[in-house]
Motif scaffolding. Sequence first.
Motif, mmCIF file in Angstrom:
data_model
loop_
_atom_site.group_PDB
_atom_site.id
_atom_site.type_symbol
_atom_site.label_atom_id
_atom_site.label_comp_id
_atom_site.label_asym_id
_atom_site.label_seq_id
_atom_site.Cartn_x
_atom_site.Cartn_y
_atom_site.Cartn_z
ATOM 1 N N HIS A 1 -2.756 -31.124 0.755
ATOM 2 C CA HIS A 1 -3.540 -31.214 -0.482
ATOM 3 C C HIS A 1 -3.623 -29.865 -1.184
ATOM 4 N N ALA A 2 -3.722 -28.791 -0.419
ATOM 5 C CA ALA A 2 -3.790 -27.451 -1.029
ATOM 6 C C ALA A 2 -2.533 -27.166 -1.844
ATOM 7 N N LYS A 3 -1.391 -27.488 -1.294
ATOM 8 C CA LYS A 3 -0.125 -27.251 -2.002
ATOM 9 C C LYS A 3 -0.051 -28.059 -3.293
ATOM 10 N N GLN A 4 -0.415 -29.339 -3.207
ATOM 11 C CA GLN A 4 -0.324 -30.203 -4.381
ATOM 12 C C GLN A 4 -1.317 -29.774 -5.469
ATOM 13 N N ILE A 5 -2.524 -29.449 -5.058
ATOM 14 C CA ILE A 5 -3.537 -29.045 -6.040
ATOM 15 C C ILE A 5 -3.158 -27.723 -6.695
ATOM 16 N N PHE A 6 -2.616 -26.796 -5.906
ATOM 17 C CA PHE A 6 -2.189 -25.528 -6.490
ATOM 18 C C PHE A 6 -1.059 -25.758 -7.494
ATOM 19 N N ALA A 7 -0.086 -26.585 -7.128
ATOM 20 C CA ALA A 7 1.036 -26.860 -8.034
ATOM 21 C C ALA A 7 0.538 -27.492 -9.326
ATOM 22 N N PHE A 8 -0.432 -28.394 -9.226
ATOM 23 C CA PHE A 8 -1.012 -29.034 -10.402
ATOM 24 C C PHE A 8 -1.696 -27.999 -11.297
ATOM 25 N N GLY A 9 -2.506 -27.131 -10.700
ATOM 26 C CA GLY A 9 -3.207 -26.114 -11.476
ATOM 27 C C GLY A 9 -2.274 -25.112 -12.117
ATOM 28 N N ASP A 10 -1.185 -24.804 -11.439
ATOM 29 C CA ASP A 10 -0.224 -23.836 -11.959
ATOM 30 C C ASP A 10 0.629 -24.445 -13.072
ATOM 31 N N LYS A 11 0.898 -25.740 -12.965
ATOM 32 C CA LYS A 11 1.751 -26.412 -13.947
ATOM 33 C C LYS A 11 1.020 -26.642 -15.262
ATOM 34 N N TYR A 12 -0.237 -27.115 -15.166
ATOM 35 C CA TYR A 12 -1.022 -27.399 -16.369
ATOM 36 C C TYR A 12 -2.136 -26.357 -16.450
ATOM 37 N N ARG A 13 -1.834 -25.248 -17.077
ATOM 38 C CA ARG A 13 -2.780 -24.134 -17.069
ATOM 39 C C ARG A 13 -3.841 -24.271 -18.151
ATOM 40 N N GLY A 14 -5.045 -23.861 -17.766
ATOM 41 C CA GLY A 14 -6.165 -23.892 -18.694
ATOM 42 C C GLY A 14 -7.474 -23.903 -17.929
ATOM 43 N N LYS A 15 -8.568 -23.584 -18.648
ATOM 44 C CA LYS A 15 -9.889 -23.582 -18.031
ATOM 45 C C LYS A 15 -10.466 -24.995 -18.001
#
Length: 729
Positions: A228-242
């Motif tokens: 889950h950590a890997k997937q969530i990080f990839a999601f946050g990095d792909k769609y950047r914003g606050k």
Amino acid sequence: MGKMKCELVHKKIFRSTALMLVASLVLTLFAFVQEAQSAASPRTGGSYYNYGEVMQKAILFYKANRLGDLPDDYILPYRADAAMTDGKDAGLDLTGGWADAGDGIKFTHPMSYAAGQLGWAVYEYRDAFEESGQIDDILDEIKWATDFFIKAHPSPEVLYYMCGYEASDHSVWIPHELLDYRTDRKSFVLNSKVPGSDVAGSTAAALAIASLIFEKTDPEYAEKCLTHAKQIFAFGDKYRGKNPLDTLYPSGGYMDDLAWGAIWLYIKTNDSSYLDKAKSVLPTTVLGGGHTHCWDDVSYGAALKLAQLTHEEGYIKAVEKNLDSWMPDGSITYTPGGLAWLSQWGSLRYATTAAFLAFVWSDDDTVCTASKKQKYHNFAESQVNYALGDNPRKGSYVVGFGENAPEHPHHRTAHGSWTSQLTTPDYHRHILYGALVGGPGSDDSWKDDIKDYMLNEVATDYNAGFVGSLAKMYDMYGGDPLENWPQPEDFKAPQDDITEYFCRGWIIYEGYGATNIMFQLNNRSSWPPTMKDKLSVRYYMDLSELFEAGKGLEDVSITLGDNQGAKLIGLKQYKDNIYYFTVDFTGTQLMPAEWELCEKDATVSIKYKDASIGSNENDWSYKTLTGPPDYDATSFAGLTPYIPVYDNGRLLWGEEPAGGSPQFTYGDINDDGGVDAIDFALLKKILLGDKPDNANMSAADVNDDGDVNAIDFAILKSYLIGSITSLPK
């Protein structure tokens, strides 16, 4: 010669007395100076407090803020299941996790920071938790949070960041157990269209840290957290914003969170792409002093780990520039009593978290400048000791620990109001052990006031860095956690008489063979706070004089007047000439949430056809009744134990007349003297939610286990078809 000797002796006595006075003055002055120094400089270099005990209590605080399905034998007797509807609006189960602070909102961002910070403490000082016997407790708390993060991540590019919201939650002051009844537990989501790299980066970090610290005890769970950590990080990095929150927790940015997530993923996986990512989103040029590691800025923690891993001079200088700003000769404001004071909001959480960073840094001889090591270390110790009592007020800032500890933290469930008011009651019904309050102002001033949420707020992020610093203090100086603690009575405020359910009664009118009585049923429950919708009260009457005059039940009438959702169940025999009628509020919710909800009224008229025969003065329930009514929901005026309270037909509070339990036969639900198909039909109605007025709920509980359910239905059916030959007597 004699005279000379005498004079010499007097001179010696005078000189001796003078010397003693001087010595006394010197000692007094020394003590005064020491006391002044102590006030200005919290102690370092020794074991001044029981660090094992305060660490034990600081971890326990998290159990007070748990939401979700709690065990029936939960260690905190004033807590129960809470916020059980979270996620239903999205078709998901988003129960669990922690309420953020003294309120009931659940935020993924600060919660993930707190869980990650606790996990970092275990990563750095696991031996301290193991030796103190606290490792299972802290891992259990971290898992309670990470389990929620996993639920909040139902697919790779979806992450829920909040359950509940300010306008709804902050409109009431109710225990967590009643959130579902009185607040909107709406859930809020991040996805490709609504980015939240700050939330994602922080959550990824918490799960990555969990995957590290659970390797030893639960490798399967550790692997799950990593996925889950890997997937969530990839999601946050792909769609950047606050994240879109603009109140309560408005984010200052997201690059620091991405760096924080990336560095822990690197530590876990040794995948250099994560290290490269961390360095790219957190260059040394953006790092500065004047703040510290916290939910909204994890750049300081990320830089510290980058410095330890890379030994790059830029990160080392950035870390020490930040720590230098926290020293007495740095840029941070110091209170006269020695607290490094950053902000009026949670001054102690910042100081004790900066202390944790200073401990971790000064422990590492490969990066910490040798000449600064002791300075950083002393700073960290001083800030912890300030929080525990080395301050001008000589008092702890941890609830339930040390001298002069806070008693009025801004925490709804610990307070236990039944009217949704900060002032009712004027004390806390529960002790919120281990909670670090916000702390003093820049002049060391502080007031133990529930209404002052700046100085007396508590929060999951407040305790997080504090726990890590306490682990280091325990590692150095020891201290014994309390044995066989806590016990249920430990959480009861001494002022509380533990009266949770009761009836207040008043005579409205009396004369000419008639008596009007007002009944007020109260639910001020707090062990735990509970919504009840099957409550009733009984009025017990002695009809001896009626029967002795040759009269019967038809010669007395019982009628229901004004009421708030009550039904009247007519006279039933209790024993001999003692009968009772029931004012039944079944179907009406009573809960300790507001004045209008914690109490319900009903008036009943008792009238005898022959006024010269009937009398209520010998009634069991008439004792202590007075008038007029007192409508103050904060008082206990009119409380009478002789009008007992029942929950689903079982005695909950009060005193019944002497002589045993009411006369009834199990299974004879309509009290007609036999057990037959009519009773079976009544029981079926009860189980379908249509409770008839004439149903004896005690008789419906066929197996006498305290609940009317399908088991009673099966037993009664077996009896009626002859499979069993008897029912309980």
